[in-house]
Design an enzyme around this catalytic site. Structure first.
Site, PDB file in Angstrom:
ATOM      1  N   SER A 143       0.853  -1.185   0.000  1.00 63.73           N
ATOM      2  CA  SER A 143       0.000   0.000   0.000  1.00 63.73           C
ATOM      3  C   SER A 143       0.884   1.228   0.000  1.00 63.73           C
ATOM      4  O   SER A 143       1.985   1.217   0.554  1.00 63.73           O
ATOM      5  CB  SER A 143      -0.889   0.008   1.248  1.00 63.73           C
ATOM      6  OG  SER A 143      -1.501   1.276   1.420  1.00 63.73           O
ATOM      7  N   TYR A 158      -0.808  -0.523  10.487  1.00 57.82           N
ATOM      8  CA  TYR A 158      -0.893  -0.813   9.062  1.00 57.82           C
ATOM      9  C   TYR A 158       0.299  -0.241   8.304  1.00 57.82           C
ATOM     10  O   TYR A 158       0.943  -0.934   7.506  1.00 57.82           O
ATOM     11  CB  TYR A 158      -2.203  -0.242   8.505  1.00 57.82           C
ATOM     12  CG  TYR A 158      -2.483  -0.621   7.079  1.00 57.82           C
ATOM     13  CD1 TYR A 158      -2.998  -1.869   6.752  1.00 57.82           C
ATOM     14  CD2 TYR A 158      -2.238   0.280   6.042  1.00 57.82           C
ATOM     15  CE1 TYR A 158      -3.266  -2.214   5.435  1.00 57.82           C
ATOM     16  CE2 TYR A 158      -2.500  -0.052   4.721  1.00 57.82           C
ATOM     17  CZ  TYR A 158      -3.013  -1.304   4.430  1.00 57.82           C
ATOM     18  OH  TYR A 158      -3.278  -1.646   3.123  1.00 57.82           O
TER      19      TYR A 158
END
Length: 234
Positions: A143, A158
């Site tokens: 990501s 994350y």
């Protein structure tokens, strides 16, 4: 060798981006192993797909459990005898409610177990099979949230886990240089999934970049970070 003979494993594949990657790889003629922590959900997901050429095989897989990974290796070796593509898609904990200065480190640890160590375990365990392929591909679904170039505050579990996954991508790509195994990290973008929420791009678009990396030619890039086939800053 034709893609129709290839075998792929996709982790965390019973829904969202992973399921669409399974779908697109099968449409290209691959035999695709759909990894799912809950086998019944994986079986239901496989039944939901239509695929023109290849085949889809649901298997139980928890990337946070080495025993589960080892069991899958035994089954893939016995039933297919090869592996050409490994897509490390399993990911958890987009922790929008956390900040780095006050983060619950148990939450961070949980994210790392799946998002980093899960992919690492899969690579180490399945590398012997991938080495036997003339077209080995490892795709780590990352990501831009893990990009140091644009990273700010928030989502610490994350973001740190994805930055670490990017680092692993670089290390493995360098160590496997010359082996024929290409290793890349892919950002699918903001996709409308259970994790991404409403408003994102269609899942088909997010999955397409992952499939691109999974089907690169032998002279394709390795050790890169891409979205929509274009480099993303580390």
């Amino acid at each position: 060798m034709a893609e129709e003979s290839f075998v792929a494993v996709v982790t965390g594949a019973n829904r969202g981006i992973g399921l669409e990657v399974v779908h697109q790889l099968a449409r290209r003629g691959m035999r695709v192993i759909l990894g799912s922590r809950d086998l019944a959900r994986g079986e239901a997901a496989a039944r939901s797909l239509t695929h023109d050429k290849g085949s889809i095989f649901p298997y139980q897989l928890d990337v946070a459990d080495q025993h589960s990974i080892d069991q899958l290796l035994k089954e893939v070796t016995a039933n297919f005898g090869r592996l050409d593509v490994l897509v490390n898609n399993a990911g958890i904990l987009y922790d929008t409610w956390e900040n780095g200065i006050t983060a619950d480190l148990a939450t961070v640890h949980t994210a790392l177990e799946t998002n980093l160590f899960g992919a690492w375990r899969m690579c180490q365990t399945f590398l012997p099979l991938l080495r036997q392929s003339n077209n080995g591909r490892i795709v780590n679904v990352s990501s831009e949230g893990g990009s140091l170039a644009s990273m700010g505050g928030g989502t610490p579990a994350y973001s740190v886990s994805k930055a670490s996954l990017n680092a692993l991508t670089r290390i493995l790509a360098a160590e496997l240089a010359g082996s024929g195994i290409l290793v890349n990290a892919i950002c699918p973008g903001w996709v409308a999934t259970d994790m991404g929420g409403a408003g994102g791009r269609p899942v088909q678009e997010g999955a397409a970049g992952i499939v691109w990396a999974a089907t690169l030619p032998n002279n394709g890039p390795t050790g890169g970070f891409f979205r929509d086939k274009q480099p993303v800053p580390w």
